[in-house]
Design a protein around this motif. Structure first.
Motif, mmCIF file in Angstrom:
data_model
loop_
_atom_site.group_PDB
_atom_site.id
_atom_site.type_symbol
_atom_site.label_atom_id
_atom_site.label_comp_id
_atom_site.label_asym_id
_atom_site.label_seq_id
_atom_site.Cartn_x
_atom_site.Cartn_y
_atom_site.Cartn_z
ATOM 1 N N UNK A 115 26.044 29.962 69.810
ATOM 2 C CA UNK A 115 25.294 30.907 70.637
ATOM 3 C C UNK A 115 26.279 31.895 71.229
ATOM 4 N N UNK A 116 25.987 33.160 71.072
ATOM 5 C CA UNK A 116 26.868 34.197 71.602
ATOM 6 C C UNK A 116 26.387 35.570 71.198
ATOM 7 N N UNK A 117 27.209 36.552 71.478
ATOM 8 C CA UNK A 117 26.867 37.940 71.185
ATOM 9 C C UNK A 117 27.536 38.395 69.890
ATOM 10 N N UNK A 126 28.601 39.902 59.644
ATOM 11 C CA UNK A 126 28.806 40.102 61.074
ATOM 12 C C UNK A 126 29.730 39.040 61.625
ATOM 13 N N UNK A 127 30.210 39.309 62.819
ATOM 14 C CA UNK A 127 31.100 38.405 63.523
ATOM 15 C C UNK A 127 30.577 38.237 64.937
ATOM 16 N N UNK A 128 30.914 37.138 65.568
ATOM 17 C CA UNK A 128 30.471 36.850 66.932
ATOM 18 C C UNK A 128 31.680 36.889 67.863
ATOM 19 N N UNK A 129 31.407 37.022 69.160
ATOM 20 C CA UNK A 129 32.495 37.024 70.144
ATOM 21 C C UNK A 129 33.265 35.708 70.105
ATOM 22 N N UNK A 130 32.570 34.608 69.881
ATOM 23 C CA UNK A 130 33.216 33.301 69.754
ATOM 24 C C UNK A 130 33.555 33.078 68.289
ATOM 25 N N UNK A 131 34.573 32.312 68.016
ATOM 26 C CA UNK A 131 34.936 32.037 66.633
ATOM 27 C C UNK A 131 33.976 31.067 65.967
ATOM 28 N N UNK A 132 34.060 30.974 64.664
ATOM 29 C CA UNK A 132 33.227 30.068 63.885
ATOM 30 C C UNK A 132 34.000 28.811 63.507
ATOM 31 N N UNK A 133 33.260 27.798 63.146
ATOM 32 C CA UNK A 133 33.853 26.577 62.601
ATOM 33 C C UNK A 133 33.632 26.570 61.093
ATOM 34 N N UNK A 193 22.558 45.867 69.508
ATOM 35 C CA UNK A 193 22.255 47.070 70.291
ATOM 36 C C UNK A 193 21.915 46.722 71.735
ATOM 37 N N UNK A 194 21.185 45.623 71.953
ATOM 38 C CA UNK A 194 20.764 45.247 73.307
ATOM 39 C C UNK A 194 21.788 44.372 74.029
ATOM 40 N N UNK A 195 22.854 43.987 73.312
ATOM 41 C CA UNK A 195 23.898 43.138 73.885
ATOM 42 C C UNK A 195 23.347 41.790 74.365
ATOM 43 N N UNK A 196 22.380 41.243 73.608
ATOM 44 C CA UNK A 196 21.763 39.951 73.922
ATOM 45 C C UNK A 196 22.370 38.853 73.042
ATOM 46 N N UNK A 197 22.447 37.632 73.562
ATOM 47 C CA UNK A 197 22.988 36.533 72.753
ATOM 48 C C UNK A 197 21.997 36.031 71.701
ATOM 49 N N UNK A 240 18.365 32.272 62.661
ATOM 50 C CA UNK A 240 18.724 33.130 63.790
ATOM 51 C C UNK A 240 17.657 32.995 64.866
ATOM 52 N N UNK A 241 18.081 32.981 66.120
ATOM 53 C CA UNK A 241 17.132 32.945 67.241
ATOM 54 C C UNK A 241 17.660 33.849 68.346
ATOM 55 N N UNK A 242 16.851 34.822 68.747
ATOM 56 C CA UNK A 242 17.221 35.699 69.857
ATOM 57 C C UNK A 242 16.927 34.986 71.148
ATOM 58 N N UNK A 243 17.933 34.872 72.028
ATOM 59 C CA UNK A 243 17.786 34.118 73.284
ATOM 60 C C UNK A 243 17.260 35.003 74.397
#
Length: 108
Positions: free
Chosen positions: A24-26, A48-55, A79-83, A105-108
């Motif tokens: 979960x992240x942006x 795409x890439x996330x702010x947190x790294x992947x495993x 665009x909305x900067x949502x996790x 994918x799930x928008x939080x």
């Protein structure tokens, strides 16, 4: 003979299974490859890439060109900067071993 075939089939099935992970992240970065890209297997894909790294040895995640709802959700989250909560597997893309496939994918 049948037992050997079943055992071999079971071993092959379990050795081909994929691992999955959730994060979960942006969305940090979002990239598309146009239809004219020189590498045919990457054409029209979104990575795409996330702010947190992947495993699982993944550096990027990808969504296939025919998955318009996921592509839209990714772009909306960026665009909305949502996790987002993303489930992905270690199933690599056809063009790069460390680009892994998104399964949910799930928008939080």
């Amino acid at each position: 003979m049948i037992k050997k075939s079943l055992l071999l089939s079971s071993v092959l099935f379990f050795s081909l299974s994929v691992n999955s992970e959730s994060i979960t992240g942006k969305v940090k970065s979002y990239r598309t490859f146009p239809a004219a890209h020189s590498i045919e297997t990457v054409r029209n894909h979104v990575i795409f890439n996330m702010e947190l790294g992947f495993k699982l040895g993944c550096q990027w995640l990808y969504v296939t060109p025919d998955d318009a709802p996921s592509i839209s959700l990714l772009l909306a989250a960026k665009v909305s900067d949502k996790p987002l909560t993303i489930t992905y597997s270690d199933e690599s893309s056809p063009w790069h071993a460390q680009t892994c496939k998104v399964s949910e994918l799930m928008l939080n």
